[in-house]
Design an enzyme around this catalytic site. Structure first.
Site, PDB file in Angstrom:
ATOM      1  N   SER A   5      42.803  24.766  43.243  1.00 24.34           N
ATOM      2  CA  SER A   5      44.641  25.156  42.521  1.00 24.34           C
ATOM      3  C   SER A   5      44.606  24.942  41.388  1.00 24.34           C
ATOM      4  O   SER A   5      43.749  25.451  40.949  1.00 24.34           O
ATOM      5  CB  SER A   5      45.737  24.362  43.538  1.00 24.34           C
ATOM      6  OG  SER A   5      46.173  25.248  43.588  1.00 24.34           O
TER       7      SER A   5
ATOM      8  N   GLU B 174      47.002  31.595  52.532  1.00 26.78           N
ATOM      9  CA  GLU B 174      47.010  31.308  50.871  1.00 26.78           C
ATOM     10  C   GLU B 174      48.668  30.766  50.426  1.00 26.78           C
ATOM     11  O   GLU B 174      48.795  29.283  50.808  1.00 26.78           O
ATOM     12  CB  GLU B 174      47.056  31.318  49.834  1.00 26.78           C
ATOM     13  CG  GLU B 174      45.466  32.051  49.485  1.00 26.78           C
ATOM     14  CD  GLU B 174      44.366  29.847  48.761  1.00 26.78           C
ATOM     15  OE1 GLU B 174      45.563  29.142  48.860  1.00 26.78           O
ATOM     16  OE2 GLU B 174      44.013  30.458  48.163  1.00 26.78           O
TER      17      GLU B 174
END
Length: 579
Positions: free
Chosen positions: A216, A344
């Site tokens: 991330s 996601e």
């Protein structure tokens, strides 16, 4: 100020800990490494397979960034506070609001790293090194073992280094006229890389074989570093081309946070002095959302402080747009791995569900900023036309309700993560032919998908959403204490975890996750993405990581083709994303 009785108690505890440490030193031989700053003493622990490894936790790698050093670039540490430093326990993490407990933790004195090395590293050939950069939107998290204990990677015979870096305002303030150019948190990471280059051989590591990897925000940071440095890189659910990575108004955000805290206005130097005198660090956290502009609040992933483009200077780390750098041919010649999870967008659904009606009324908020469509308010006519195309494609033209969470998850996945990953893959394939690129999609759902499990505990309706959540793959690489889960030897989750650890560490060792050698036990051959010449059609070969992993072609094909058509119309092509 600490009350006298409490201060006395603290001193007694510190003295008792020091005494216990010295007794342990004399009664049991603990691993030691001598550095120019002093000697670090670690601990000997057992790996899951029963073999031994050494841990050195809480090693300071820079001067504490406190007082006049607050917001400044990190300064190398000259000497430890003690000539023999106890590194059997971790030290402070960066100050942040913990996402699990919702409490404030950590301090400014947070520039510490942890080294985990197999005992075999000290006998024979130096081993490959993997450096982990944690995620958390540049505002939360740490590299400590509560979240990221790397013993399953270490038992594949690599050294793993985890690190802490400054977050939020403390790590990403930008007041260049006052000498604060920004990106202190990234420069903390760079300081760790320099520390590793100087010292890792003393822990049995190969300073010429270092892989940086992150997830991330950590992956975004990795992407920025590899545009200048490094031997190998792994970007998990992030890249330098994700539109959420770069701060568009760093000076404005820095001034706004000072104003929210009572600053009446003035020069950048006066703003800096005011912020240096803020005594309660929680004050910095209080106004993260309020300093965003209306469009940032409307679109989601509200990240107030993050990397920025700096003015040119000898100390600057990021001076050009990442897409400008990636457009340079043959910029990279190192192996890169990148990928994402199959769903996601699950990570964003809790907030989305709170205002699902607003998404229904204003679906234009889901038009990527990188798409060149006028979209400053819900009333923009062209944006509304694009929004209706999105509604037709993802929701079959229906009103958006919490009955369509799978559809919303696909849209949020694409908006925040998938488009950026595909953009990176195609640009890399066309511009960086000398840099092998390995692409993956993590789809397995099992008992180690910890973030998805935690989110379901908060919102039960998420049980209906299929696929692997953002960050789920991380817990197949690291042992986390968020939830104590036994890894049964013959379970599918354990099999997937073992396979992933081997793929990741093989990549770190050899630049190829499935090399042809006697050590490899993987049942799959992971092929890199083929370089694409001008005029050729891009083909994305990737590894689908699941209970049975296999090579496939073009993940999310229909969805990406939908977006490519929009980029063709509005930007003149997918690679012309407005970043």
């Amino acid at each position: 100020m600490i009350p006298p009785l409490k201060r006395m108690t603290c001193n007694i505890l510190v003295n008792m800990k020091t005494l216990l440490f010295r007794r342990t030193m004399t009664s049991k031989r603990l691993p030691q490494v001598t550095l120019t700053e002093g000697t670090v003493v670690g601990a000997e622990e057992k790996l899951p397979n029963g073999k031994l490894y050494y841990t050195y936790k809480g090693i300071p790698y820079a001067e504490p960034p406190i007082g006049k050093l607050r917001f400044e670039d990190p300064i190398p540490l000259a000497k430890f506070s003690e000539s023999v430093l106890d590194c059997t326990v971790e030290r402070d993490v960066p100050h942040h609001k913990d996402t699990i407990s919702s409490t404030f933790v950590g301090s400014e004195d947070c520039l510490h790293l942890n080294v985990y090395s197999p005992t075999t590293a000290y006998h024979g050939t130096p081993v490959a090194v993997m450096v982990w950069i944690h995620g958390g939107a540049f505002v939360s998290g740490s590299g400590n073992s509560y979240y990221f204990s790397p013993e399953y990677l270490v038992q594949e015979n690599v050294i793993v280094v985890t690190l802490n870096y400054r977050l939020g305002v403390l790590g990403f303030l930008s007041l260049p006229d006052a000498g604060i150019s920004g990106n202190a948190g990234l420069k903390d990471q760079l300081m760790v890389f320099k520390w590793i280059n100087k010292n890792i051989s003393k822990f049995g590591g190969d300073a010429n074989n270092v892989t940086i990897f992150g997830e991330s925000a950590g992956a975004g940071a990795v992407g920025l570093h590899i545009l200048k440095y490094f031997h190998k890189a792994i970007c998990q659910s992030g890249s330098p081309l994700h539109e959420w990575l770069i701060q568009p108004d760093p000076i404005g955000k820095s001034k706004k946070v000072a104003e929210r805290l009572g600053f009446k206005g003035g020069s950048q130097q006066e703003t800096l002095e005011f912020l240096r005198n803020v005594s309660d660090l929680t004050d910095f956290q209080t106004h993260f959302f309020s300093i965003l502009n209306d469009d940032e609040k409307r679109r989601g992933l509200p990240m107030s402080f993050k990397p920025c483009i700096e003015r040119e200077s000898p100390q600057a780390l990021v001076t050009k747009s990442p897409i400008e750098l990636m457009n340079q041919k043959n910029l990279l010649n190192i192996p890169v791995m990148i990928g994402y999870t199959s769903s996601e967008g699950i990570v964003t659904l809790i907030e989305t569900c709170k205002k699902i009606d607003l998404y229904d009324k204003d679906l234009a908020r889901m038009i990527p900023r990188s798409l060149n469509v006028p979209n400053e308010s819900p009333s923009e006519t062209e944006a509304q036309k694009v929004a209706e195309l999105i509604r037709t494609f993802y929701f079959n033209g229906q009103p958006i309700t919490d009955k369509l969470l799978n559809e919303m998850c696909r849209l949020q996945s694409d908006y925040h993560f998938v488009i950026g990953a595909h953009l990176y893959a195609e640009m890399h394939s066309r511009r960086q032919p000398n840099s092998p690129l390995y692409f993956y999609r993590f789809a397995y759902v099992g008992k180690l998908n910890l973030l998805k499990r935690l989110l379901i505990l908060r919102l039960k309706v998420l049980e209906t959403v299929r696929g692997a959540c953002h960050c789920d793959e991380v817990f197949y690489l690291f042992n986390s204490k968020i939830m104590e889960i036994e890894r049964l030897e013959k379970s599918v989750s354990t099999k997937v975890a073992k396979e992933m650890c081997e793929l990741w560490t093989n990549f770190a060792k050899y630049g190829n996750p499935t090399p042809v050698n006697e050590q490899s036990t993987s049942s799959v051959k992971w092929d890199p993405v083929k370089p694409t010449k001008d005029g050729e059609k891009f083909v994305l070969d990737y590894l689908e990581i699941d209970a049975k992993s296999e090579m496939r072609t073009y993940p999310e094909k229909d969805r990406i083709e939908f977006w490519k058509n929009l980029y063709q119309k509005w930007n003149g092509g997918f690679l012309n994303a407005k970043l």
